[in-house]
Design a protein around this motif. Structure first.
Motif, mmCIF file in Angstrom:
data_model
loop_
_atom_site.group_PDB
_atom_site.id
_atom_site.type_symbol
_atom_site.label_atom_id
_atom_site.label_comp_id
_atom_site.label_asym_id
_atom_site.label_seq_id
_atom_site.Cartn_x
_atom_site.Cartn_y
_atom_site.Cartn_z
ATOM 1 N N GLU A 180 3.190 11.050 8.931
ATOM 2 C CA GLU A 180 3.669 11.641 7.681
ATOM 3 C C GLU A 180 2.662 11.414 6.545
ATOM 4 O O GLU A 180 2.372 12.321 5.767
ATOM 5 C CB GLU A 180 5.036 11.052 7.309
ATOM 6 C CG GLU A 180 6.146 11.509 8.254
ATOM 7 C CD GLU A 180 7.412 10.655 8.176
ATOM 8 O OE1 GLU A 180 8.374 10.987 8.897
ATOM 9 O OE2 GLU A 180 7.437 9.653 7.422
ATOM 10 N N HIS A 181 2.130 10.182 6.480
ATOM 11 C CA HIS A 181 1.125 9.901 5.436
ATOM 12 C C HIS A 181 -0.141 10.721 5.654
ATOM 13 O O HIS A 181 -0.755 11.188 4.697
ATOM 14 C CB HIS A 181 0.801 8.398 5.397
ATOM 15 C CG HIS A 181 1.879 7.573 4.777
ATOM 16 N ND1 HIS A 181 2.153 6.282 5.166
ATOM 17 C CD2 HIS A 181 2.778 7.858 3.803
ATOM 18 C CE1 HIS A 181 3.169 5.811 4.450
ATOM 19 N NE2 HIS A 181 3.563 6.743 3.622
ATOM 20 N N ARG A 182 -0.527 10.914 6.909
ATOM 21 C CA ARG A 182 -1.707 11.743 7.203
ATOM 22 C C ARG A 182 -1.485 13.178 6.741
ATOM 23 O O ARG A 182 -2.380 13.803 6.173
ATOM 24 C CB ARG A 182 -2.001 11.750 8.709
ATOM 25 C CG ARG A 182 -2.791 10.538 9.157
ATOM 26 C CD ARG A 182 -3.119 10.627 10.645
ATOM 27 N NE ARG A 182 -3.641 9.361 11.133
ATOM 28 C CZ ARG A 182 -3.514 8.945 12.382
ATOM 29 N NH1 ARG A 182 -2.853 9.686 13.268
ATOM 30 N NH2 ARG A 182 -4.030 7.789 12.745
ATOM 31 N N ASP B 94 10.109 15.475 3.435
ATOM 32 C CA ASP B 94 10.560 15.074 4.778
ATOM 33 C C ASP B 94 10.351 13.568 4.994
ATOM 34 O O ASP B 94 11.193 12.888 5.570
ATOM 35 C CB ASP B 94 9.787 15.846 5.858
ATOM 36 C CG ASP B 94 10.199 17.309 5.907
ATOM 37 O OD1 ASP B 94 11.221 17.658 5.282
ATOM 38 O OD2 ASP B 94 9.492 18.098 6.567
ATOM 39 N N HIS B 95 9.202 13.085 4.531
ATOM 40 C CA HIS B 95 8.845 11.673 4.679
ATOM 41 C C HIS B 95 9.860 10.784 3.953
ATOM 42 O O HIS B 95 10.365 9.810 4.510
ATOM 43 C CB HIS B 95 7.439 11.465 4.125
ATOM 44 C CG HIS B 95 7.021 10.032 3.960
ATOM 45 N ND1 HIS B 95 6.990 9.138 5.008
ATOM 46 C CD2 HIS B 95 6.609 9.341 2.862
ATOM 47 C CE1 HIS B 95 6.580 7.957 4.554
ATOM 48 N NE2 HIS B 95 6.341 8.061 3.260
ATOM 49 N N ILE B 96 10.187 11.136 2.715
ATOM 50 C CA ILE B 96 11.109 10.304 1.932
ATOM 51 C C ILE B 96 12.520 10.387 2.506
ATOM 52 O O ILE B 96 13.230 9.384 2.565
ATOM 53 C CB ILE B 96 11.081 10.713 0.437
ATOM 54 C CG1 ILE B 96 9.686 10.439 -0.133
ATOM 55 C CG2 ILE B 96 12.124 9.938 -0.356
ATOM 56 C CD1 ILE B 96 9.479 10.979 -1.526
ATOM 57 N N LEU C 190 0.856 4.054 -2.877
ATOM 58 C CA LEU C 190 0.575 5.465 -2.579
ATOM 59 C C LEU C 190 1.587 6.378 -3.283
ATOM 60 O O LEU C 190 1.222 7.361 -3.929
ATOM 61 C CB LEU C 190 0.622 5.696 -1.065
ATOM 62 C CG LEU C 190 0.423 7.148 -0.594
ATOM 63 C CD1 LEU C 190 -1.021 7.586 -0.769
ATOM 64 C CD2 LEU C 190 0.835 7.314 0.856
ATOM 65 N N HIS C 191 2.860 5.997 -3.179
ATOM 66 C CA HIS C 191 3.899 6.833 -3.793
ATOM 67 C C HIS C 191 3.850 6.747 -5.321
ATOM 68 O O HIS C 191 4.078 7.735 -6.010
ATOM 69 C CB HIS C 191 5.276 6.456 -3.241
ATOM 70 C CG HIS C 191 5.427 6.861 -1.801
ATOM 71 N ND1 HIS C 191 5.841 8.118 -1.443
ATOM 72 C CD2 HIS C 191 5.158 6.211 -0.641
ATOM 73 C CE1 HIS C 191 5.836 8.213 -0.115
ATOM 74 N NE2 HIS C 191 5.430 7.066 0.395
ATOM 75 N N MET C 192 3.529 5.552 -5.810
ATOM 76 C CA MET C 192 3.397 5.384 -7.257
ATOM 77 C C MET C 192 2.244 6.239 -7.784
ATOM 78 O O MET C 192 2.341 6.829 -8.867
ATOM 79 C CB MET C 192 3.160 3.895 -7.564
ATOM 80 C CG MET C 192 3.260 3.526 -9.019
ATOM 81 S SD MET C 192 4.804 4.046 -9.784
ATOM 82 C CE MET C 192 5.702 2.507 -9.750
ATOM 83 N N ALA D 155 0.842 -1.204 0.000
ATOM 84 C CA ALA D 155 0.000 0.000 0.000
ATOM 85 C C ALA D 155 0.873 1.249 0.000
ATOM 86 O O ALA D 155 0.555 2.248 -0.657
ATOM 87 C CB ALA D 155 -0.932 -0.009 1.213
ATOM 88 N N ASN D 156 1.991 1.193 0.708
ATOM 89 C CA ASN D 156 2.922 2.326 0.749
ATOM 90 C C ASN D 156 3.516 2.578 -0.634
ATOM 91 O O ASN D 156 3.531 3.716 -1.115
ATOM 92 C CB ASN D 156 4.027 2.039 1.782
ATOM 93 C CG ASN D 156 4.914 3.247 2.022
ATOM 94 O OD1 ASN D 156 4.479 4.389 1.873
ATOM 95 N ND2 ASN D 156 6.167 2.994 2.369
ATOM 96 N N VAL D 157 3.971 1.510 -1.280
ATOM 97 C CA VAL D 157 4.526 1.641 -2.636
ATOM 98 C C VAL D 157 3.445 2.188 -3.580
ATOM 99 O O VAL D 157 3.705 3.084 -4.386
ATOM 100 C CB VAL D 157 5.074 0.284 -3.144
ATOM 101 C CG1 VAL D 157 5.410 0.346 -4.634
ATOM 102 C CG2 VAL D 157 6.302 -0.132 -2.342
HETATM 103 ZN ZN LIG Z 1 5.255 6.489 2.402
#
Ligand SMILES: [Zn+2]
Length: 229
Positions: free
Chosen positions: A185-187, A207-209, A139-141, A135-137
């Motif tokens: 960070e995602h929020r 900042d998150h990355i 989201l960024h994609m 899900a994280n991948v």
């Molecule tokens: Zn992320």
């Protein structure tokens, strides 16, 4: 007008390519491991040609290193490499984020919200950890895809193979404080998207990355020390 000959690619080469790539990504082959073309061909029941062809293509993707007079090896993942890839990733995603905000539709926002919701779920088992990572991948994609910039997407995708290897080989139990930090960070990213606030999104995403990059570099160092111990 020039007419080009039709190219036919042998099916064997494609199958060997998929098998080798899956093997590298699934840890069947370890970083730094030597690959013996003849042994692989024998094992797979094919001639050496499709194996060599597949290896050349994986070398172009950066998953395999061909060292002259030495042999063929699964690419090694170093902390420096991971750090560098994350810097590029940050630049590309922040660039994509600006365009994504400008092009944001209700449907896209819905997709972002849905992924952010999936990332709120607790992570206690290995299966949940895998789902969380996917899900994280995704989201960024989605940020990168939302930019609508085809070339940006291609460059971004080409970075991912190494990061996948790095994550797989440095797998550690997710630490609660890291997950909590990531959640915040995602929020913040979702909030900036909802507000259509591009500068804010670029700030929190960057900042998150940066933070995630530091953590993965630390994990790769840790995995290395463990292997050498
Ligand atoms: Zn992320």
């Amino acid at each position: 007008m020039n007419t080009l000959p039709r190219l036919t690619r042998t099916r064997a080469s494609d199958s060997v390519l998929d098998m080798l790539r899956d093997g590298i990504l699934a840890s069947t082959f370890r970083p730094g491991q030597r690959l013996d073309v003849k042994a692989l061909a024998d094992q797979l029941g094919v001639s050496p040609t499709p194996v060599k062809d597949a290896i050349n293509r994986l070398a172009a993707e950066g998953l395999i290193e061909i060292r002259p007079r030495s042999g063929t090896f699964v690419a090694e993942i170093t902390p420096e490499m991971v750090g560098e890839i994350f810097e590029i990733r940050r630049a590309l995603e922040c660039l994509a984020a600006e365009a994504a905000v400008a092009r944001l539709t209700p449907e896209l926002l819905e997709a972002f919200t849905d992924l952010a919701r999936q990332l709120e779920r607790p992570v206690t088992s290995e299966a949940e950890r895998m789902r969380h990572e996917q899900a994280n991948v995704a989201l960024h994609m989605l940020i990168v895809e939302s930019s609508g910039n085809q070339r940006l997407m291609e460059i971004y995708r080409s970075l991912n193979a190494h990061l996948t290897i790095a994550r797989i080989h440095s797998r550690r139990r997710p630490e609660a404080h890291r997950l909590e930090q990531e959640l915040q960070e995602h929020r913040a990213m979702l909030d900036a998207l909802q507000q259509r606030d591009a500068p804010r999104l670029v700030q929190v995403l960057g900042d998150h990355i940066r933070r995630a990059g530091h953590d993965l570099v630390e994990d790769v160092l840790h995995a290395r020390e463990k292997e050498q111990a």
